[in-house]
Design a protein around this motif. Structure first.
Motif, PDB file in Angstrom:
ATOM      1  N   GLN A 168       2.292  -0.604 -11.429  1.00 52.36           N
ATOM      2  CA  GLN A 168       3.378   0.341 -11.184  1.00 52.36           C
ATOM      3  C   GLN A 168       3.926   0.087  -9.792  1.00 52.36           C
ATOM      4  O   GLN A 168       3.173   0.126  -8.817  1.00 52.36           O
ATOM      5  CB  GLN A 168       2.875   1.777 -11.299  1.00 52.36           C
ATOM      6  CG  GLN A 168       3.926   2.831 -11.009  1.00 52.36           C
ATOM      7  CD  GLN A 168       5.034   2.862 -12.037  1.00 52.36           C
ATOM      8  OE1 GLN A 168       4.775   2.791 -13.234  1.00 52.36           O
ATOM      9  NE2 GLN A 168       6.276   2.957 -11.575  1.00 52.36           N
ATOM     10  N   MET A 169       5.218  -0.176  -9.710  1.00 53.02           N
ATOM     11  CA  MET A 169       5.850  -0.510  -8.433  1.00 53.02           C
ATOM     12  C   MET A 169       6.938   0.502  -8.130  1.00 53.02           C
ATOM     13  O   MET A 169       7.912   0.627  -8.885  1.00 53.02           O
ATOM     14  CB  MET A 169       6.442  -1.921  -8.491  1.00 53.02           C
ATOM     15  CG  MET A 169       5.450  -2.992  -8.929  1.00 53.02           C
ATOM     16  SD  MET A 169       6.102  -4.668  -8.800  1.00 53.02           S
ATOM     17  CE  MET A 169       7.438  -4.581  -9.991  1.00 53.02           C
ATOM     18  N   ASN A 170       6.765   1.230  -7.051  1.00 48.42           N
ATOM     19  CA  ASN A 170       7.723   2.245  -6.617  1.00 48.42           C
ATOM     20  C   ASN A 170       8.335   1.864  -5.272  1.00 48.42           C
ATOM     21  O   ASN A 170       7.801   1.002  -4.556  1.00 48.42           O
ATOM     22  CB  ASN A 170       7.029   3.601  -6.515  1.00 48.42           C
ATOM     23  CG  ASN A 170       6.424   4.057  -7.826  1.00 48.42           C
ATOM     24  OD1 ASN A 170       6.969   3.808  -8.906  1.00 48.42           O
ATOM     25  ND2 ASN A 170       5.293   4.735  -7.733  1.00 48.42           N
ATOM     26  N   SER A 171       9.421   2.519  -4.938  1.00 43.76           N
ATOM     27  CA  SER A 171      10.094   2.292  -3.649  1.00 43.76           C
ATOM     28  C   SER A 171      10.308   0.801  -3.393  1.00 43.76           C
ATOM     29  O   SER A 171      10.029   0.279  -2.314  1.00 43.76           O
ATOM     30  CB  SER A 171       9.273   2.907  -2.501  1.00 43.76           C
ATOM     31  OG  SER A 171       9.090   4.295  -2.699  1.00 43.76           O
ATOM     32  N   LEU A 172      10.812   0.128  -4.404  1.00 46.50           N
ATOM     33  CA  LEU A 172      11.008  -1.311  -4.290  1.00 46.50           C
ATOM     34  C   LEU A 172      12.082  -1.640  -3.258  1.00 46.50           C
ATOM     35  O   LEU A 172      13.042  -0.891  -3.081  1.00 46.50           O
ATOM     36  CB  LEU A 172      11.381  -1.890  -5.651  1.00 46.50           C
ATOM     37  CG  LEU A 172      10.216  -1.974  -6.649  1.00 46.50           C
ATOM     38  CD1 LEU A 172      10.739  -2.121  -8.072  1.00 46.50           C
ATOM     39  CD2 LEU A 172       9.308  -3.140  -6.298  1.00 46.50           C
ATOM     40  N   ASN A 173      11.891  -2.773  -2.596  1.00 47.53           N
ATOM     41  CA  ASN A 173      12.884  -3.259  -1.644  1.00 47.53           C
ATOM     42  C   ASN A 173      13.152  -4.743  -1.916  1.00 47.53           C
ATOM     43  O   ASN A 173      12.387  -5.384  -2.655  1.00 47.53           O
ATOM     44  CB  ASN A 173      12.418  -3.011  -0.204  1.00 47.53           C
ATOM     45  CG  ASN A 173      11.084  -3.668   0.097  1.00 47.53           C
ATOM     46  OD1 ASN A 173      10.970  -4.889   0.035  1.00 47.53           O
ATOM     47  ND2 ASN A 173      10.082  -2.865   0.427  1.00 47.53           N
ATOM     48  N   PRO A 174      14.223  -5.288  -1.366  1.00 50.53           N
ATOM     49  CA  PRO A 174      14.574  -6.683  -1.674  1.00 50.53           C
ATOM     50  C   PRO A 174      13.449  -7.677  -1.359  1.00 50.53           C
ATOM     51  O   PRO A 174      13.382  -8.732  -2.016  1.00 50.53           O
ATOM     52  CB  PRO A 174      15.808  -6.927  -0.803  1.00 50.53           C
ATOM     53  CG  PRO A 174      16.448  -5.575  -0.708  1.00 50.53           C
ATOM     54  CD  PRO A 174      15.303  -4.611  -0.610  1.00 50.53           C
ATOM     55  N   GLU A 175      12.584  -7.363  -0.432  1.00 46.95           N
ATOM     56  CA  GLU A 175      11.471  -8.260  -0.103  1.00 46.95           C
ATOM     57  C   GLU A 175      10.433  -8.345  -1.230  1.00 46.95           C
ATOM     58  O   GLU A 175       9.561  -9.216  -1.206  1.00 46.95           O
ATOM     59  CB  GLU A 175      10.783  -7.816   1.187  1.00 46.95           C
ATOM     60  CG  GLU A 175      11.611  -8.030   2.465  1.00 46.95           C
ATOM     61  CD  GLU A 175      12.800  -7.098   2.555  1.00 46.95           C
ATOM     62  OE1 GLU A 175      13.878  -7.557   3.018  1.00 46.95           O
ATOM     63  OE2 GLU A 175      12.683  -5.916   2.158  1.00 46.95           O
ATOM     64  N   ASP A 176      10.522  -7.448  -2.193  1.00 46.70           N
ATOM     65  CA  ASP A 176       9.616  -7.487  -3.348  1.00 46.70           C
ATOM     66  C   ASP A 176      10.110  -8.430  -4.431  1.00 46.70           C
ATOM     67  O   ASP A 176       9.412  -8.645  -5.432  1.00 46.70           O
ATOM     68  CB  ASP A 176       9.446  -6.080  -3.940  1.00 46.70           C
ATOM     69  CG  ASP A 176       8.785  -5.114  -2.975  1.00 46.70           C
ATOM     70  OD1 ASP A 176       9.266  -3.963  -2.863  1.00 46.70           O
ATOM     71  OD2 ASP A 176       7.785  -5.504  -2.339  1.00 46.70           O
ATOM     72  N   VAL A 180       0.842  -1.203   0.000  1.00 49.24           N
ATOM     73  CA  VAL A 180       0.000   0.000   0.000  1.00 49.24           C
ATOM     74  C   VAL A 180       0.877   1.253   0.000  1.00 49.24           C
ATOM     75  O   VAL A 180       1.821   1.362   0.786  1.00 49.24           O
ATOM     76  CB  VAL A 180      -0.936  -0.006   1.218  1.00 49.24           C
ATOM     77  CG1 VAL A 180      -1.620   1.350   1.377  1.00 49.24           C
ATOM     78  CG2 VAL A 180      -1.982  -1.101   1.075  1.00 49.24           C
ATOM     79  N   GLY A 181       0.551   2.163  -0.893  1.00 47.65           N
ATOM     80  CA  GLY A 181       1.303   3.404  -1.002  1.00 47.65           C
ATOM     81  C   GLY A 181       2.509   3.303  -1.905  1.00 47.65           C
ATOM     82  O   GLY A 181       3.130   4.322  -2.222  1.00 47.65           O
ATOM     83  N   ARG A 182       2.860   2.083  -2.318  1.00 43.68           N
ATOM     84  CA  ARG A 182       4.026   1.897  -3.196  1.00 43.68           C
ATOM     85  C   ARG A 182       3.641   1.355  -4.567  1.00 43.68           C
ATOM     86  O   ARG A 182       4.254   1.701  -5.574  1.00 43.68           O
ATOM     87  CB  ARG A 182       5.026   0.929  -2.551  1.00 43.68           C
ATOM     88  CG  ARG A 182       5.546   1.380  -1.208  1.00 43.68           C
ATOM     89  CD  ARG A 182       6.691   0.488  -0.731  1.00 43.68           C
ATOM     90  NE  ARG A 182       6.289  -0.904  -0.552  1.00 43.68           N
ATOM     91  CZ  ARG A 182       6.875  -1.931  -1.183  1.00 43.68           C
ATOM     92  NH1 ARG A 182       7.864  -1.728  -2.035  1.00 43.68           N
ATOM     93  NH2 ARG A 182       6.471  -3.171  -0.943  1.00 43.68           N
ATOM     94  N   PHE A 183       2.654   0.470  -4.615  1.00 44.28           N
ATOM     95  CA  PHE A 183       2.216  -0.150  -5.869  1.00 44.28           C
ATOM     96  C   PHE A 183       0.871   0.435  -6.295  1.00 44.28           C
ATOM     97  O   PHE A 183       0.047   0.816  -5.454  1.00 44.28           O
ATOM     98  CB  PHE A 183       2.047  -1.662  -5.693  1.00 44.28           C
ATOM     99  CG  PHE A 183       3.316  -2.443  -5.523  1.00 44.28           C
ATOM    100  CD1 PHE A 183       4.534  -1.827  -5.241  1.00 44.28           C
ATOM    101  CD2 PHE A 183       3.302  -3.823  -5.649  1.00 44.28           C
ATOM    102  CE1 PHE A 183       5.703  -2.555  -5.095  1.00 44.28           C
ATOM    103  CE2 PHE A 183       4.452  -4.569  -5.494  1.00 44.28           C
ATOM    104  CZ  PHE A 183       5.653  -3.939  -5.210  1.00 44.28           C
ATOM    105  N   SER A 184       0.670   0.459  -7.607  1.00 45.06           N
ATOM    106  CA  SER A 184      -0.597   0.944  -8.146  1.00 45.06           C
ATOM    107  C   SER A 184      -0.995   0.087  -9.341  1.00 45.06           C
ATOM    108  O   SER A 184      -0.207  -0.063 -10.277  1.00 45.06           O
ATOM    109  CB  SER A 184      -0.460   2.410  -8.556  1.00 45.06           C
ATOM    110  OG  SER A 184      -1.663   2.877  -9.140  1.00 45.06           O
TER     111      SER A 184
END
Length: 113
Positions: free
Chosen positions: A81-89, A64-68
């Motif tokens: 759309q995936m923003n602020s990606l982190n290794p857990e993604d 929430v707040g990162r993907f759309s």
């Protein structure tokens, strides 16, 4: 024939962005519910985002707040759309059309620390 084809995955650094595409054929996109799922190594496949026939959307709490999620009915494509990606993604991402219980082949997303 109902078919879904994902694209747009790749390798990105933490904090980066990617946009995944799910090209649909064989059915009318606008009247169907589409889900994006992901499966990380050794983990169960989990639903990440949903777009319904009326256009409403929902997300798992971790994105929430990162993907759309959005749909372009003219292009018969659903996007993630995936923003602020982190290794857990990091995972293989799949799209799924509920009415026809059909999966795409998946696209790999790898996020480096």
């Amino acid at each position: 024939q109902v078919q879904l084809v994902e694209s747009g995955g790749g390798l990105v650094q933490a904090g980066g962005s990617l946009r995944l595409s799910c090209a649909a054929s064989g059915f009318t996109l606008s009247v169907n519910t589409i889900d994006w799922y992901r499966q990380a190594p050794g983990k169960q496949r989990e639903a990440v985002a949903t777009i319904r026939s009326g256009g409403s959307t929902s997300y798992v709490d971790t994105v929430v707040g990162r993907f759309s999620i959005s749909g372009d009915n003219a292009k018969t494509t659903v996007y993630l759309q995936m923003n602020s990606l982190n290794p857990e993604d990091t995972a293989v991402y799949y799209c799924y059309v509920r009415r026809f219980a059909t999966w795409g082949q998946g696209t790999q997303v790898t996020v480096s620390a």
